[in-house]
Design a protein around this motif. Structure first.
Motif, PDB file in Angstrom:
ATOM      1  N   PRO A  73       1.277   5.411   5.536  1.00 28.49           N
ATOM      2  CA  PRO A  73       1.929   6.335   6.003  1.00 28.49           C
ATOM      3  C   PRO A  73       3.527   5.888   5.889  1.00 28.49           C
ATOM      4  CG  PRO A  73       0.284   5.965   7.552  1.00 28.49           C
ATOM      5  CD  PRO A  73       0.130   5.154   6.374  1.00 28.49           C
ATOM      6  N   ASP A  74       3.681   4.713   5.783  1.00 28.36           N
ATOM      7  CA  ASP A  74       5.102   3.909   5.928  1.00 28.36           C
ATOM      8  C   ASP A  74       5.871   3.655   4.784  1.00 28.36           C
ATOM      9  OD1 ASP A  74       3.243   1.993   5.930  1.00 28.36           O
ATOM     10  OD2 ASP A  74       4.175   0.598   7.389  1.00 28.36           O
ATOM     11  N   TRP A 220      11.015   9.698  10.816  1.00 31.43           N
ATOM     12  CA  TRP A 220      10.331  10.721  11.607  1.00 31.43           C
ATOM     13  C   TRP A 220       9.192  11.210  10.711  1.00 31.43           C
ATOM     14  CZ3 TRP A 220       9.978  15.259   8.860  1.00 31.43           C
ATOM     15  CH2 TRP A 220      10.941  15.544   7.835  1.00 31.43           C
ATOM     16  N   ASN A 223       6.351   8.900  10.703  1.00 36.43           N
ATOM     17  CA  ASN A 223       5.577   9.328  11.897  1.00 36.43           C
ATOM     18  C   ASN A 223       4.481  10.315  11.804  1.00 36.43           C
ATOM     19  OD1 ASN A 223       6.541   7.073  13.340  1.00 36.43           O
ATOM     20  ND2 ASN A 223       8.202   8.116  14.275  1.00 36.43           N
ATOM     21  N   LEU A 224       5.240  11.270  11.138  1.00 36.68           N
ATOM     22  CA  LEU A 224       4.258  12.514  10.976  1.00 36.68           C
ATOM     23  C   LEU A 224       3.191  12.178  10.077  1.00 36.68           C
ATOM     24  CD1 LEU A 224       4.396  15.653  11.238  1.00 36.68           C
ATOM     25  CD2 LEU A 224       5.621  15.935   8.973  1.00 36.68           C
ATOM     26  N   GLU A 226       1.837   9.587   9.768  1.00 39.77           N
ATOM     27  CA  GLU A 226       0.802   8.586  10.579  1.00 39.77           C
ATOM     28  C   GLU A 226       0.041   9.718  11.406  1.00 39.77           C
ATOM     29  OE1 GLU A 226       1.055   4.832  11.034  1.00 39.77           O
ATOM     30  OE2 GLU A 226      -0.937   5.375  11.649  1.00 39.77           O
ATOM     31  N   ARG A 227       0.697  10.478  12.150  1.00 44.13           N
ATOM     32  CA  ARG A 227      -0.181  11.311  13.099  1.00 44.13           C
ATOM     33  C   ARG A 227      -0.728  12.565  12.526  1.00 44.13           C
ATOM     34  NH1 ARG A 227       4.736  11.265  17.426  1.00 44.13           N
ATOM     35  NH2 ARG A 227       4.605   9.335  17.489  1.00 44.13           N
ATOM     36  N   VAL A 228      -0.282  12.920  11.431  1.00 44.48           N
ATOM     37  CA  VAL A 228      -0.914  14.206  10.756  1.00 44.48           C
ATOM     38  C   VAL A 228      -1.266  13.887   9.456  1.00 44.48           C
ATOM     39  CG1 VAL A 228      -0.896  16.782  10.546  1.00 44.48           C
ATOM     40  CG2 VAL A 228       0.410  15.577  12.472  1.00 44.48           C
TER      41      VAL A 228
END
Ligand code: N01
Length: 511
Positions: A73-74, A220, A223-224, A226-228
């Motif tokens: 994700p990053d 951001w 993070n998105l 990562e979370r979704v």
């Protein structure tokens, strides 16, 4: 040969880049752990270990240029730079349990099929092994072409090769020359222009350059992802579809690429004001015929006041620099060779022999060919990744995953049916090659008016699969036993050959 059990492998994987690491991960998923991954380098990474030149960057977005089973994700940028890709591969290798299977600094010197034992004999720089199955994941861009330039050994300056960059050398403030304006050259040239006192680019053929959509990925968004995770998967799918949308123009109707060509022409017009230089940088072949690339820094570097673009052919290298055909000597301190790779004539194929001693290179004379870019007749239990005609217009990582599934399905069938070997049938491979050659004839790669490494010395397109990735994936979903000759033994196919077979082998076809 090594003594004891450890010298016999169910599978030997050659190459620890994307292809070898993916194969290893999937073997472990299937419960096959008697395998090793050999690589001549000291570290994993393949292309991304070898190509560390300044500015080295992938030209496919990371969301698609990464394994489906290992999303990250990053990613720091849309198009990752070499160090981030290298770190990614090391992490995947560690996270998925591949690292203990690596045998780095082990160069495979010879591979010979021993028919009576139904296994491959491997000679490496560090010892010998035997393997039931070999997966060749050597990478199409692992052997620099190194064209010979007369007099290069007398050059008084430093020679830097794109594929083997020496970071201990400093080129700042020096007079730098670059030969080669393909994907590597396009990335090196802006760095050389910025660092050097002067830059001389020896251009034989210009490349179509598109505006680069690269940008950092903001926090951001990371993070998105990562979370979704579905959001990153959606990005992956949209990149995949965008690349697929190029296929009709590349394969069936090159006139559809006119729009892309217009964008590239506009990019050139915007960034290069001098009409003479613009003319020199305009390709005289259709967009897509050679690999187009992206850059926002290339044209400004070519147009910079300390750059000279030389289109006169190279006559020879002299101690002071490069002499061109017009008799001019271009004095240099550093000469960078970004002159490409041996794709069709990869020397590794000289090291692979059938049971009669015939090499893969000889078998493939006059042109290489492979079934699904994977299997060659005469060479049982040898599966290649990104072999001839395996390039599909998408991320090579998704092509690798499709080929690995094909190979895994072959291993499953061998286990299920008690087969000791599988060899693609000659009539099947002939029909496949004829189909490919017919479809490729009208493609932009064959008919777009350029010479490229896609075509071998005989003019055969040895690089591309003529179709959508979805078509390639459907055809490589699972091996069809009817396409293969098999050897049937009562013993398990993936086993130690020291276990005596209960009966002899018999050849059969599942057709
Ligand atoms: O190699 P190339 P590359 N005298 O073969 C020139 C991947 N890649 O390393 O076009 C003078 O494209 C040659 O001239 P010409 C990607 O798939 C990806 O750049 O033959 N010049 C050409 O300009 C790519 O396609 C990325 O007339 C000579 C250059 O050298 C593949 O690797 C980055 C010459 C070779 O260009 C190969 O790219 C880098 C001679 N004797 C690479 N011989 C990204 O993902 C050769 N040339 C961004």
């Amino acid at each position: 040969m090594h003594s004891g059990d450890s010298s016999f492998l169910d599978v030997a994987v050659i190459g620890a880049g994307f292809g070898g690491i993916c194969t290893a991960k999937r073997l472990l998923d299937e419960g096959i752990d008697n395998f090793l991954v050999f690589d001549r380098s000291l570290r994993v990474g393949g292309t991304w270990e070898a190509n560390t030149y300044p500015g080295a960057q992938c030209d496919i977005p990371a969301a698609l240029y990464s394994f489906s089973f290992a999303p990250k994700p990053d990613w720091s940028r849309l198009y990752p730079l070499q160090p981030e890709l290298f770190d990614y591969l090391q992490k995947v290798s560690d996270d998925f349990g591949v690292t203990p299977h690596l045998r780095l600094d082990h160069e495979v010197l010879d591979l010979t099929w021993i028919d009576e034992d139904q296994m491959w004999s491997l000679r490496t720089s560090e010892g010998e092994w035997a393997a039931r199955v070999v997966v060749g994941a050597i990478g199409p861009f692992s052997e620099p072409a190194n064209p010979h330039f007369e007099g290069i050994e007398d050059f008084r300056g430093e020679v830097q090769r794109s594929a083997n960059w020496d970071h201990d050398r400093d080129w700042s403030g020096k007079r730098i020359g670059v030969i080669g304006t393909g994907a590597s050259g396009v990335q090196i040239i802006p760095q050389a222009q910025a660092a050097g006192k002067s830059l001389t680019v020896f251009q034989r053929t210009p490349t179509w350059i598109m505006p680069h959509p690269d940008r950092p990925i903001p926090g951001w968004m990371q993070n998105l992802f990562e979370r979704v995770p579905a959001t990153q998967r959606a990005l992956r799918t949209s990149i995949d579809l965008a690349l697929e949308s190029m296929v009709p123009g590349l394969v069936w109707r090159p006139s559809l690429l006119k729009g892309m060509e217009a964008v590239a022409r506009m990019h050139l017009r915007r960034q290069v004001r001098d009409p003479e230089l613009r003319e020199a940088l305009t390709p005289q072949y259709m967009f897509g015929c050679k690999r187009p690339t992206f850059s926002n820094k290339y044209y400004p570097a070519m147009a910079a006041s300390n750059t000279e673009v030389v289109t006169e052919g190279i006559k020879r290298i002299v101690p002071e620099g490069v002499e061109t055909r017009d008799g001019r000597v271009h004095e240099l301190d550093v000469l960078v060779l970004a002159t490409g790779f041996k794709v069709a004539g990869h020397p590794f194929y000289d090291r692979v022999h059938d049971s009669n001693g015939v090499s893969l290179t000889e078998q493939w004379s006059p042109s290489p060919y492979c079934y699904m870019g994977t299997a060659a007749n005469g060479f049982p239990n040898l599966f290649q990744i990104l072999g001839p005609n395996a390039a599909v217009y998408t991320s090579m990582v998704v092509v690798i995953e499709a080929q690995v599934e094909y190979i895994i399905s072959a291993l499953e069938k061998m286990r299920e049916h008690g087969l000791s070997s599988l060899e693609v049938r000659e009539d099947v491979i002939d029909a496949y090659t004829e189909e490919l050659d017919g479809k490729l004839a009208g493609s932009v790669w064959n008919s777009g008016g350029c010479a490229s490494y896609y075509l071998d010395a005989n003019g055969r397109n040895v690089a591309w699969f003529p179709g959508f990735f979805r078509q390639f994936r459907a055809r490589t979903k699972s091996i069809e036993l009817a396409d293969y000759l098999s050897r049937d033994t009562s013993a398990q196919p993936l086993r130690d050959p020291s276990t005596p077979a209960e009966s002899g082998t018999k050849e059969s076809s599942y057709s």
